[in-house]
Design an enzyme around this catalytic site. Sequence first.
Site, PDB file in Angstrom:
ATOM      1  N   THR A 140       0.849  -1.191   0.000  1.00  0.00           N
ATOM      2  CA  THR A 140       0.000   0.000   0.000  1.00  0.00           C
ATOM      3  C   THR A 140       0.886   1.244   0.000  1.00  0.00           C
ATOM      4  O   THR A 140       1.924   1.248   0.650  1.00  0.00           O
ATOM      5  CB  THR A 140      -0.887  -0.015   1.270  1.00  0.00           C
ATOM      6  N   GLY A 141       0.453   2.267  -0.728  1.00  0.00           N
ATOM      7  CA  GLY A 141       1.219   3.517  -0.729  1.00  0.00           C
ATOM      8  C   GLY A 141       1.546   3.945  -2.146  1.00  0.00           C
ATOM      9  O   GLY A 141       1.221   3.253  -3.116  1.00  0.00           O
ATOM     10  N   THR A 151       4.432   4.149  -3.712  1.00  0.00           N
ATOM     11  CA  THR A 151       5.394   3.300  -4.426  1.00  0.00           C
ATOM     12  C   THR A 151       4.706   2.008  -4.874  1.00  0.00           C
ATOM     13  O   THR A 151       4.865   1.571  -6.024  1.00  0.00           O
ATOM     14  CB  THR A 151       6.602   2.973  -3.517  1.00  0.00           C
ATOM     15  N   GLU A 211      -0.481  -5.341   5.995  1.00  0.00           N
ATOM     16  CA  GLU A 211       0.799  -5.462   5.286  1.00  0.00           C
ATOM     17  C   GLU A 211       1.696  -6.496   5.969  1.00  0.00           C
ATOM     18  O   GLU A 211       2.370  -7.281   5.297  1.00  0.00           O
ATOM     19  CB  GLU A 211       1.524  -4.108   5.270  1.00  0.00           C
TER      20      GLU A 211
END
Length: 234
Positions: free
Chosen positions: A28-29, A31, A106
């Site tokens: 997640t995010g 990148t 995550e």
Amino acid sequence: MSADTQKKAAALEALKVVTADVKIGLGTGTTANHFIIAAAEKVKREKLNTIFVPTSAASYALAQKHGLNLQNIEDNAFLDFTVDGADEIDPQFRMIKGGGGALHREKIVASSSRFVICICDESKKVETLGKFPLPVEVSKYGVNPTAWKIERLLHNQGFTNAKMRLRAQVDGKPFVTEGGNAIIDLQLGAIPDPDRLEASLKHLPGVIECGLFIGICGIVMMATENGVEEITRP
Ligand code: 5RP
């Protein structure tokens, strides 16, 4: 080269693990988003049967929009790879994660993967973790006594200048994770013994997960001004 260009370069490097017959956890995010979009293009171009397991609603939505074949972690106890970003990573590949609030999922997905690849720009590289506030996911029930226990633990471990903040949304209301919990961000400055801190935080009643990821990441693809460096943990 901007941080975002570096993030994309690292994400493109990780595309090499997108092949037929593998299952890949999606982080997640920003990148991870670059990786999701690029992976979708590769899957489409090469007609791959790759299965993807997202770690958040945001990653799920992006991956679905781009047509990836998505499954959930309940049906996939063992994944081949997880590709995810980090907020900080040290020379032992210990990471701080959870800036986006997805740390619990995550960590479950990453720890179910044979290889965890951290894709990042070089600003994430640190000698000592802790400049980035450490996210700790806590139960909403009893958030104040849990915060008090965390404060006492930090004091006992010598974090004399520690500051703690209950994470808030833009509207000022407390941030709620996808698991329905709260996040307390710990501003520590430096974490001399991340292993000890993680173990002791996870021991506290009310703590669901801690943003220290230790012994999880095996491969780093870090973009620099000179290209993407791939380093494997010895
Ligand atoms: C989300 C995370 C992210 O991997 C971390 O915050 C890095 O984000 P970005 O790729 O946007 O810099 O842990 O919970």
